[in-house]
Write an enzyme that holds these catalytic residues in place. Structure first.
Site, PDB file in Angstrom:
ATOM      1  N   THR A  93       1.548  61.164 -17.258  1.00  0.00           N
ATOM      2  CA  THR A  93       1.517  61.823 -18.574  1.00  0.00           C
ATOM      3  C   THR A  93       2.432  63.041 -18.614  1.00  0.00           C
ATOM      4  OG1 THR A  93      -0.785  61.118 -18.789  1.00  0.00           O
ATOM      5  CG2 THR A  93      -0.039  62.843 -20.292  1.00  0.00           C
ATOM      6  N   ARG A 104       9.013  58.559 -18.816  1.00  0.00           N
ATOM      7  CA  ARG A 104       8.701  59.975 -19.058  1.00  0.00           C
ATOM      8  C   ARG A 104       9.570  60.899 -18.214  1.00  0.00           C
ATOM      9  NH1 ARG A 104       2.338  58.671 -19.688  1.00  0.00           N
ATOM     10  NH2 ARG A 104       2.205  58.802 -21.955  1.00  0.00           N
ATOM     11  N   ASN A 114       6.274  64.093 -24.295  1.00  0.00           N
ATOM     12  CA  ASN A 114       6.375  63.188 -23.145  1.00  0.00           C
ATOM     13  C   ASN A 114       6.889  61.796 -23.513  1.00  0.00           C
ATOM     14  OD1 ASN A 114       4.052  62.360 -24.401  1.00  0.00           O
ATOM     15  ND2 ASN A 114       2.804  62.257 -22.546  1.00  0.00           N
ATOM     16  N   HIS A 117       3.735  57.064 -25.810  1.00  0.00           N
ATOM     17  CA  HIS A 117       2.290  56.855 -25.640  1.00  0.00           C
ATOM     18  C   HIS A 117       2.083  55.393 -25.272  1.00  0.00           C
ATOM     19  CE1 HIS A 117      -1.996  56.524 -26.411  1.00  0.00           C
ATOM     20  NE2 HIS A 117      -1.709  55.416 -27.090  1.00  0.00           N
ATOM     21  N   GLU A 128      -5.788  50.086 -30.872  1.00  0.00           N
ATOM     22  CA  GLU A 128      -4.557  50.772 -31.283  1.00  0.00           C
ATOM     23  C   GLU A 128      -3.592  49.813 -31.982  1.00  0.00           C
ATOM     24  OE1 GLU A 128      -4.693  54.393 -28.003  1.00  0.00           O
ATOM     25  OE2 GLU A 128      -3.223  52.799 -27.710  1.00  0.00           O
TER      26      GLU A 128
END
Ligand code: CMP
Length: 143
Positions: A93, A104, A114, A117, A128
């Site tokens: 993350t 990332r 970052n 997602h 989602e």
């Protein structure tokens, strides 16, 4: 091994960096296939609802602000163990802690900006995906 779907967002910071192609290239090189994709500008209400799980965290307000500061690309990715695979390709993350070659590390700036997602589990992925794509829309995209 099973064929799975997961959900991905290319965040405003990566879109602003002109890194959409770079992100998608890494996902595809990693064995994932983009099966749905759309560029959208999230409303504050959408960002709040999407990240509701974090509503009590101190960074929630900043997260909502960052996610609405420019367009994002929402995507459905498919492949073997897609949820885990996507998380490996994204990296940690916090980009400062991410392995070399991960999205990332390559395109993120800090834990807030970052770059991407990705869903953390198959159940979250289903929720989602449904947040942004209807079943009938996904059906029209079958190859
Ligand atoms: P994402 O995968 O989009 O899920 C929630 C986001 O909150 C996460 O990426 C980070 O951008 C952000 N986030 C997570 N932890 C922190 C933290 N400790 N401080 C600030 N932002 C965070």
């Amino acid at each position: 091994m099973s064929i799975e779907r997961t959900f991905s967002i290319i965040k405003p910071d990566a879109v602003k960096k002109n890194a959409i192609g770079g992100v998608v290239a890494r996902l595809e090189e990693g064995g994932l296939r983009v099966v749905a994709s759309r560029m959208v500008r999230l409303t504050e209400q959408q960002a709040r609802a999407f990240y509701a799980v974090h509503k009590d965290r101190p960074f929630y307000g900043d997260l909502v602000k960052l996610m609405t500061e420019g367009p994002v690309v929402v995507q459905v990715l498919e492949g073997e163990n897609a949820v885990l695979k996507n998380r490996e390709i994204m990296g940690a993350t916090n980009p400062e802690k991410a392995d070399g070659g991960t999205i990332r590390k390559l395109f993120g700036t800090n834990i807030e900006r970052n770059a991407v997602h990705g869903s953390d589990a198959p159940e979250t992925a289903a929720q989602e995906i449904a947040f942004f794509f209807s079943g009938s829309e996904l059906a029209t995209l079958q190859r």
